[in-house]
Motif scaffolding. Structure first.
Motif, PDB file in Angstrom:
ATOM      1  N   ARG A  12       6.127   5.123  13.082  1.00 43.68           N
ATOM      2  CA  ARG A  12       6.968   5.668  12.763  1.00 43.68           C
ATOM      3  C   ARG A  12       8.841   5.221  12.825  1.00 43.68           C
ATOM      4  N   ALA A  13       8.114   3.586  12.920  1.00 48.77           N
ATOM      5  CA  ALA A  13      10.035   2.715  12.708  1.00 48.77           C
ATOM      6  C   ALA A  13       9.639   2.680  11.189  1.00 48.77           C
ATOM      7  N   LYS A  14       8.658   2.510  10.550  1.00 53.32           N
ATOM      8  CA  LYS A  14       8.463   1.243   9.135  1.00 53.32           C
ATOM      9  C   LYS A  14       7.776   2.529   8.440  1.00 53.32           C
ATOM     10  N   THR A  15       6.739   2.611   8.584  1.00 49.34           N
ATOM     11  CA  THR A  15       5.484   3.267   7.034  1.00 49.34           C
ATOM     12  C   THR A  15       6.227   4.686   7.228  1.00 49.34           C
ATOM     13  N   LEU A  16       6.501   5.811   8.080  1.00 48.94           N
ATOM     14  CA  LEU A  16       6.896   6.565   7.581  1.00 48.94           C
ATOM     15  C   LEU A  16       8.615   6.480   6.797  1.00 48.94           C
ATOM     16  N   PRO A  17       9.436   6.373   7.694  1.00 45.98           N
ATOM     17  CA  PRO A  17      10.042   6.181   6.761  1.00 45.98           C
ATOM     18  C   PRO A  17      10.300   6.137   5.547  1.00 45.98           C
ATOM     19  N   ARG A  18       9.024   4.888   4.691  1.00 45.45           N
ATOM     20  CA  ARG A  18       8.793   4.237   3.626  1.00 45.45           C
ATOM     21  C   ARG A  18       8.439   5.068   2.679  1.00 45.45           C
ATOM     22  N   LEU A  19       7.587   6.228   3.272  1.00 41.05           N
ATOM     23  CA  LEU A  19       6.648   7.162   2.743  1.00 41.05           C
ATOM     24  C   LEU A  19       7.830   7.980   1.926  1.00 41.05           C
ATOM     25  N   LEU A  20       9.042   7.911   2.937  1.00 38.83           N
ATOM     26  CA  LEU A  20       9.449   9.346   2.283  1.00 38.83           C
ATOM     27  C   LEU A  20      10.311   9.192   1.730  1.00 38.83           C
ATOM     28  N   GLU A  21      10.828   7.394   1.074  1.00 42.98           N
ATOM     29  CA  GLU A  21      11.377   7.096   0.411  1.00 42.98           C
ATOM     30  C   GLU A  21      10.996   6.745  -1.086  1.00 42.98           C
ATOM     31  N   GLN A  22      10.045   6.086  -0.700  1.00 38.44           N
ATOM     32  CA  GLN A  22       8.759   6.803  -2.039  1.00 38.44           C
ATOM     33  C   GLN A  22       8.693   8.153  -3.169  1.00 38.44           C
ATOM     34  N   ALA A  23       8.412   9.215  -1.450  1.00 38.42           N
ATOM     35  CA  ALA A  23       8.485  10.376  -1.813  1.00 38.42           C
ATOM     36  C   ALA A  23       9.942  11.087  -2.760  1.00 38.42           C
ATOM     37  N   ILE A  40       0.435  -0.813   0.421  1.00 35.00           N
ATOM     38  CA  ILE A  40      -0.240  -0.080   0.428  1.00 35.00           C
ATOM     39  C   ILE A  40       0.999   1.273  -0.206  1.00 35.00           C
ATOM     40  N   VAL A  41       1.632   0.986   1.005  1.00 33.10           N
ATOM     41  CA  VAL A  41       2.836   2.498   0.919  1.00 33.10           C
ATOM     42  C   VAL A  41       3.733   2.285  -0.599  1.00 33.10           C
ATOM     43  N   ALA A  42       4.100   1.579  -1.664  1.00 34.27           N
ATOM     44  CA  ALA A  42       4.324   1.291  -2.407  1.00 34.27           C
ATOM     45  C   ALA A  42       4.042   2.559  -3.738  1.00 34.27           C
ATOM     46  N   ASP A  43       2.123   2.643  -3.260  1.00 34.69           N
ATOM     47  CA  ASP A  43       1.299   2.487  -4.357  1.00 34.69           C
ATOM     48  C   ASP A  43       1.165   3.721  -3.953  1.00 34.69           C
ATOM     49  N   SER A  44       1.015   4.200  -2.968  1.00 32.83           N
ATOM     50  CA  SER A  44       0.386   5.833  -2.450  1.00 32.83           C
ATOM     51  C   SER A  44       0.890   7.181  -2.519  1.00 32.83           C
ATOM     52  N   VAL A  45      -0.022   7.967  -3.214  1.00 28.52           N
ATOM     53  CA  VAL A  45       0.752   9.646  -2.867  1.00 28.52           C
ATOM     54  C   VAL A  45       0.013  10.324  -1.825  1.00 28.52           C
ATOM     55  N   ASP A  46      -0.853   9.046  -0.550  1.00 32.58           N
ATOM     56  CA  ASP A  46      -1.188  10.092   0.223  1.00 32.58           C
ATOM     57  C   ASP A  46      -1.600   8.626   0.632  1.00 32.58           C
ATOM     58  N   TYR A  73      -7.756  -7.115   8.013  1.00 31.21           N
ATOM     59  CA  TYR A  73      -9.132  -6.964   6.838  1.00 31.21           C
ATOM     60  C   TYR A  73      -8.304  -5.831   6.251  1.00 31.21           C
ATOM     61  N   ARG A  74      -8.776  -5.881   4.280  1.00 26.49           N
ATOM     62  CA  ARG A  74      -8.147  -4.943   3.335  1.00 26.49           C
ATOM     63  C   ARG A  74      -8.909  -4.260   3.136  1.00 26.49           C
ATOM     64  N   GLY A 102      -3.806   3.393   5.927  1.00 24.87           N
ATOM     65  CA  GLY A 102      -3.801   3.233   4.460  1.00 24.87           C
ATOM     66  C   GLY A 102      -3.878   4.720   3.367  1.00 24.87           C
ATOM     67  N   SER A 103      -4.482   4.175   1.907  1.00 25.03           N
ATOM     68  CA  SER A 103      -4.415   5.015   0.971  1.00 25.03           C
ATOM     69  C   SER A 103      -5.422   5.358   0.182  1.00 25.03           C
ATOM     70  N   SER A 104      -5.820   6.884  -0.312  1.00 23.39           N
ATOM     71  CA  SER A 104      -7.326   6.641  -0.571  1.00 23.39           C
ATOM     72  C   SER A 104      -8.051   5.298  -1.841  1.00 23.39           C
ATOM     73  N   GLN A 105      -6.599   4.794  -1.884  1.00 25.83           N
ATOM     74  CA  GLN A 105      -6.987   3.692  -3.025  1.00 25.83           C
ATOM     75  C   GLN A 105      -7.079   2.032  -1.990  1.00 25.83           C
ATOM     76  N   GLU A 106      -6.714   2.288  -1.143  1.00 23.44           N
ATOM     77  CA  GLU A 106      -6.916   0.494  -0.020  1.00 23.44           C
ATOM     78  C   GLU A 106      -6.520   1.436   1.453  1.00 23.44           C
ATOM     79  N   LEU A 107      -7.416   0.384   1.794  1.00 23.40           N
ATOM     80  CA  LEU A 107      -7.490   0.360   2.851  1.00 23.40           C
ATOM     81  C   LEU A 107      -6.818  -0.607   4.797  1.00 23.40           C
TER      82      LEU A 107
END
Length: 290
Positions: A113-124, A95-101, A224-225, A207-212
């Motif tokens: 803070r440990a996993k998702t936020l750094p990954r979001l910054l990497e994608q950005a 989900i993070v890899a495909d997200s713009v939000d 549950y996704r 999640g993102s605007s495409q998937e939660l």
């Protein structure tokens, strides 16, 4: 493999209908050819009867399949939404890899803070595209809520020995610090809105605007996704909106020294020094679910 699964693909549905329809058409033309022959042997008549049976049964099967495909199997729908505990991290990564939000409603945000936020910054940074993040955390300023949550974690979770009011507060503040530092370091890439909520829940929605994806506190619990096309996606997206509306919006400052972030956001003397120290030490900690 189910009929509903096969027919959910336009390509597979088209291939199945074309192949079946073509075969039935050939059989039907063969029966017409045999019927127009002036003389028919017993074996040819038997073969013609067989072809007639194939055409009739095939047409009935196709019509029945098309009719059945309009029905929904609740068990199939449920299975499609369930995520096994060992697959949660993989789904969050996807989900993070495909997200713009990204939007998240959690209590302390340790994994975020440990996993998702750094990954979001990497994608950005990788795509050179700003990402919007709405983060909703437990309002650490409300000690009664923090105590209630700490008691719940003490009695019902895998890491019960860690939890106290001070631990809840320090972990929330650690996530706030991580967000503030990320925004300060990448002000053009990270557009973050921070909210503090007094609503207590055992579920986490993110999640993102495409998937939660909806998870619980224990890493052994199922998740549950819900893709945007899923009939239940709107309900969880609406729930996130309600939580955000009820929560307090907190400005995240930029161009502030890391040691002064919390004081700037919440005021001098509002947070115990021991809690601030614990929060600063926890910022770089590992995810408890890693």
């Amino acid at each position: 493999m189910s009929l509903s699964g096969i027919f959910s693909s336009a390509h597979q549905r088209r291939s199945f209908l074309l192949a079946s329809g073509g075969l039935l058409l050939l059989c039907f033309l063969a029966t017409l050819w045999i019927a127009n022959r002036p003389e028919q042997s017993p074996s040819l008549e038997t073969f013609n009867s067989f072809l007639n049976s194939v055409v009739a049964s095939g047409a009935f099967a196709i019509l029945s399949t098309l009719y059945i495909s309009f029905f929904v199997d609740p068990n199939e729908v449920q299975k499609a939404a369930v995520v096994l505990p060992q697959d949660i991290s993989q789904n969050l990564e996807r989900i993070v890899a495909d997200s713009v939000d990204y939007q998240i409603s959690v209590r302390t945000g340790r994994h975020f803070r440990a996993k998702t936020l750094p990954r979001l910054l990497e994608q950005a940074k990788k795509h050179r595209q700003p990402i919007r993040v709405d983060a909703i955390l437990l309002d650490f300023r409300d000690e009664a809520i923090c105590e209630q949550y700490a008691r719940f974690r003490q009695s019902a979770t895998f890491d019960s020995h860690l939890w106290s009011v001070e631990y809840v507060q320090s972990e929330v503040l650690a996530t706030i610090l991580a967000i503030a530092r990320a925004k300060n370091e990448y002000p053009l890439l990270l557009n973050v809105q921070l909210y503090l909520s007094k609503r207590l829940s055992t579920f986490r929605i993110e999640g993102s605007s495409q998937e939660l994806i909806v998870t619980r506190e224990d890493p052994k619990d199922f998740a549950y996704r819900y893709h945007r096309s899923h009939r239940d996606y709107a309900a969880y997206a609406h729930e996130l909106g309600l939580i955000r509306t009820e929560a307090s919006n907190v400005d995240v400052p930029t161009n502030v020294a890391p040691t002064e972030v919390l004081q700037t956001m919440f005021g001098l003397g509002k947070i115990a020094a021991t809690v601030i120290t614990a929060a600063e030490q926890a910022v770089g900690g590992r995810s408890p679910y890693a």
